[in-house]
Design a protein around this motif. Sequence first.
Motif, PDB file in Angstrom:
ATOM      1  N   TYR A 166       0.818  -1.206   0.000  1.00 46.74           N
ATOM      2  CA  TYR A 166       0.000   0.000   0.000  1.00 46.74           C
ATOM      3  C   TYR A 166       0.857   1.264   0.000  1.00 46.74           C
ATOM      4  O   TYR A 166       2.034   1.234   0.385  1.00 46.74           O
ATOM      5  CB  TYR A 166      -0.912   0.012   1.232  1.00 46.74           C
ATOM      6  N   ALA A 167       0.256   2.360  -0.409  1.00 41.89           N
ATOM      7  CA  ALA A 167       0.936   3.647  -0.366  1.00 41.89           C
ATOM      8  C   ALA A 167       1.380   3.943   1.062  1.00 41.89           C
ATOM      9  O   ALA A 167       0.617   3.766   2.012  1.00 41.89           O
ATOM     10  CB  ALA A 167       0.005   4.751  -0.869  1.00 41.89           C
ATOM     11  N   GLY A 168       2.624   4.369   1.204  1.00 43.39           N
ATOM     12  CA  GLY A 168       3.138   4.735   2.513  1.00 43.39           C
ATOM     13  C   GLY A 168       3.814   3.616   3.274  1.00 43.39           C
ATOM     14  O   GLY A 168       4.310   3.842   4.382  1.00 43.39           O
ATOM     15  N   GLU A 169       3.858   2.409   2.702  1.00 42.40           N
ATOM     16  CA  GLU A 169       4.499   1.318   3.430  1.00 42.40           C
ATOM     17  C   GLU A 169       5.641   0.698   2.623  1.00 42.40           C
ATOM     18  O   GLU A 169       5.652   0.734   1.385  1.00 42.40           O
ATOM     19  CB  GLU A 169       3.497   0.228   3.820  1.00 42.40           C
ATOM     20  N   LEU A 170       6.577   0.156   3.365  1.00 43.77           N
ATOM     21  CA  LEU A 170       7.695  -0.589   2.790  1.00 43.77           C
ATOM     22  C   LEU A 170       7.555  -2.035   3.222  1.00 43.77           C
ATOM     23  O   LEU A 170       7.493  -2.325   4.426  1.00 43.77           O
ATOM     24  CB  LEU A 170       9.029  -0.009   3.276  1.00 43.77           C
ATOM     25  N   VAL A 171       7.496  -2.940   2.246  1.00 42.38           N
ATOM     26  CA  VAL A 171       7.364  -4.369   2.510  1.00 42.38           C
ATOM     27  C   VAL A 171       8.694  -5.046   2.190  1.00 42.38           C
ATOM     28  O   VAL A 171       9.222  -4.893   1.083  1.00 42.38           O
ATOM     29  CB  VAL A 171       6.250  -5.006   1.660  1.00 42.38           C
ATOM     30  N   ALA A 172       9.267  -5.752   3.151  1.00 45.28           N
ATOM     31  CA  ALA A 172      10.492  -6.508   2.918  1.00 45.28           C
ATOM     32  C   ALA A 172      10.126  -7.944   2.544  1.00 45.28           C
ATOM     33  O   ALA A 172       9.210  -8.532   3.125  1.00 45.28           O
ATOM     34  CB  ALA A 172      11.376  -6.506   4.162  1.00 45.28           C
ATOM     35  N   VAL A 173      10.832  -8.490   1.570  1.00 47.16           N
ATOM     36  CA  VAL A 173      10.640  -9.885   1.161  1.00 47.16           C
ATOM     37  C   VAL A 173      11.932 -10.633   1.487  1.00 47.16           C
ATOM     38  O   VAL A 173      13.010 -10.279   1.005  1.00 47.16           O
ATOM     39  CB  VAL A 173      10.323 -10.002  -0.342  1.00 47.16           C
ATOM     40  N   ALA A 232      11.365  -1.984   7.343  1.00 49.68           N
ATOM     41  CA  ALA A 232      10.070  -2.217   6.691  1.00 49.68           C
ATOM     42  C   ALA A 232       8.924  -2.227   7.689  1.00 49.68           C
ATOM     43  O   ALA A 232       9.103  -2.441   8.894  1.00 49.68           O
ATOM     44  CB  ALA A 232      10.109  -3.537   5.928  1.00 49.68           C
ATOM     45  N   ASP A 233       7.718  -2.009   7.174  1.00 45.84           N
ATOM     46  CA  ASP A 233       6.500  -2.102   7.982  1.00 45.84           C
ATOM     47  C   ASP A 233       6.057  -3.550   8.121  1.00 45.84           C
ATOM     48  O   ASP A 233       5.487  -3.931   9.133  1.00 45.84           O
ATOM     49  CB  ASP A 233       5.371  -1.298   7.318  1.00 45.84           C
ATOM     50  N   ARG A 234       6.282  -4.331   7.070  1.00 42.38           N
ATOM     51  CA  ARG A 234       5.908  -5.738   7.077  1.00 42.38           C
ATOM     52  C   ARG A 234       7.021  -6.550   6.443  1.00 42.38           C
ATOM     53  O   ARG A 234       7.771  -6.047   5.606  1.00 42.38           O
ATOM     54  CB  ARG A 234       4.620  -5.985   6.267  1.00 42.38           C
ATOM     55  N   ILE A 235       7.099  -7.818   6.835  1.00 46.14           N
ATOM     56  CA  ILE A 235       8.056  -8.746   6.232  1.00 46.14           C
ATOM     57  C   ILE A 235       7.289  -9.960   5.721  1.00 46.14           C
ATOM     58  O   ILE A 235       6.527 -10.586   6.459  1.00 46.14           O
ATOM     59  CB  ILE A 235       9.118  -9.210   7.240  1.00 46.14           C
ATOM     60  N   VAL A 236       7.489 -10.256   4.430  1.00 47.41           N
ATOM     61  CA  VAL A 236       6.890 -11.441   3.813  1.00 47.41           C
ATOM     62  C   VAL A 236       7.997 -12.466   3.609  1.00 47.41           C
ATOM     63  O   VAL A 236       9.041 -12.144   3.031  1.00 47.41           O
ATOM     64  CB  VAL A 236       6.228 -11.084   2.466  1.00 47.41           C
ATOM     65  N   TYR A 237       7.796 -13.681   4.102  1.00 46.22           N
ATOM     66  CA  TYR A 237       8.805 -14.729   4.011  1.00 46.22           C
ATOM     67  C   TYR A 237       8.438 -15.726   2.906  1.00 46.22           C
ATOM     68  O   TYR A 237       7.312 -16.234   2.872  1.00 46.22           O
ATOM     69  CB  TYR A 237       8.917 -15.475   5.347  1.00 46.22           C
ATOM     70  N   LEU A 238       9.395 -15.990   2.033  1.00 42.26           N
ATOM     71  CA  LEU A 238       9.212 -16.972   0.969  1.00 42.26           C
ATOM     72  C   LEU A 238      10.076 -18.202   1.238  1.00 42.26           C
ATOM     73  O   LEU A 238      11.190 -18.093   1.760  1.00 42.26           O
ATOM     74  CB  LEU A 238       9.621 -16.390  -0.385  1.00 42.26           C
ATOM     75  N   ARG A 239       9.564 -19.345   0.855  1.00 39.31           N
ATOM     76  CA  ARG A 239      10.353 -20.587   0.862  1.00 39.31           C
ATOM     77  C   ARG A 239       9.831 -21.470  -0.258  1.00 39.31           C
ATOM     78  O   ARG A 239       8.629 -21.691  -0.364  1.00 39.31           O
ATOM     79  CB  ARG A 239      10.266 -21.317   2.204  1.00 39.31           C
ATOM     80  N   ALA A 286       6.866 -20.103  -2.267  1.00 41.87           N
ATOM     81  CA  ALA A 286       5.568 -19.850  -1.656  1.00 41.87           C
ATOM     82  C   ALA A 286       5.720 -18.950  -0.433  1.00 41.87           C
ATOM     83  O   ALA A 286       6.753 -18.964   0.243  1.00 41.87           O
ATOM     84  CB  ALA A 286       4.908 -21.162  -1.246  1.00 41.87           C
ATOM     85  N   VAL A 287       4.688 -18.158  -0.144  1.00 46.26           N
ATOM     86  CA  VAL A 287       4.669 -17.349   1.074  1.00 46.26           C
ATOM     87  C   VAL A 287       4.388 -18.280   2.248  1.00 46.26           C
ATOM     88  O   VAL A 287       3.365 -18.972   2.278  1.00 46.26           O
ATOM     89  CB  VAL A 287       3.592 -16.255   0.999  1.00 46.26           C
ATOM     90  N   VAL A 288       5.308 -18.303   3.221  1.00 47.67           N
ATOM     91  CA  VAL A 288       5.146 -19.197   4.359  1.00 47.67           C
ATOM     92  C   VAL A 288       4.854 -18.448   5.656  1.00 47.67           C
ATOM     93  O   VAL A 288       4.430 -19.051   6.637  1.00 47.67           O
ATOM     94  CB  VAL A 288       6.392 -20.093   4.546  1.00 47.67           C
ATOM     95  N   ASP A 289       5.074 -17.133   5.661  1.00 43.34           N
ATOM     96  CA  ASP A 289       4.816 -16.370   6.889  1.00 43.34           C
ATOM     97  C   ASP A 289       4.821 -14.891   6.552  1.00 43.34           C
ATOM     98  O   ASP A 289       5.339 -14.466   5.505  1.00 43.34           O
ATOM     99  CB  ASP A 289       5.883 -16.669   7.950  1.00 43.34           C
TER     100      ASP A 289
END
Length: 237
Positions: free
Chosen positions: A36-43, A214-221, A224-227
């Motif tokens: 979203y606008a205004g957020e930084l998402v780390a992968v 970041a505001d959120r962290i998305v974990y891949l394995r 696939a997104v696992v967390d």
Amino acid sequence: MTTPGSPVLHLDRVTRIHGAGELAVHALREVSFEAYAGELVAVMGPSGSGKSTLLTIAGGLDQPTAGRVLVEGADLTAAGNAGRAKLRRTSIGYVFQDFNLIPALTAAENVSLPMELDGVPARGARARAVAALEELGIDELADRFPDEMSGGQQQRVAIARAVVGERRLVLADEPTGALDSVTGEDILRLLRARCDAGAAGVLVTHEPRHAGWADRIVYLRDGAVVDEAGRSTAVRA
């Protein structure tokens, strides 16, 4: 076109398969997430988890095998090559790990090139490019060539190119990988500031301390997104 509260970036069950048959490699498996606008998402994720593939698809540099990618409501998967190229020039900024500057162009020319390709007159494009360099505190580099700059300076120029104009989505693939720790923190601070100013950002990184910006962290394995961790501070009202 996005409406208040809608995501700038939306990956909807994105799958990417390289090859076919027994040699097929599932780089991404029905990945869905939003920025979203205004957020930084780390992968984050281990090597081979699909992080860079996700970013290249989000930026329209590659096409998914299945699923959709929407940037401000525009479907990249249905836009065609010309449509995706236009979105990359106008709405999407991409920061590469290896800077990806054109050696024969000055800093200002590197930054202004996408605008000129989109039809902005050269004088106006240069003025906006110099303004972007000034915003990053490197306007004195405007007439220098990449081989006349340090790695940190080149990366700042690359960020200026990624955010110049009305870029609403900034994608960064390990942007600090070739930099010392102090310069790397400066680069992350610049990305954070751009998101705080209203852009949506996606940062691929393997460093937990970098993901801390970041505001959120998305974990891949294994594609696939696992967390997912963290809660966005972006305004979605």
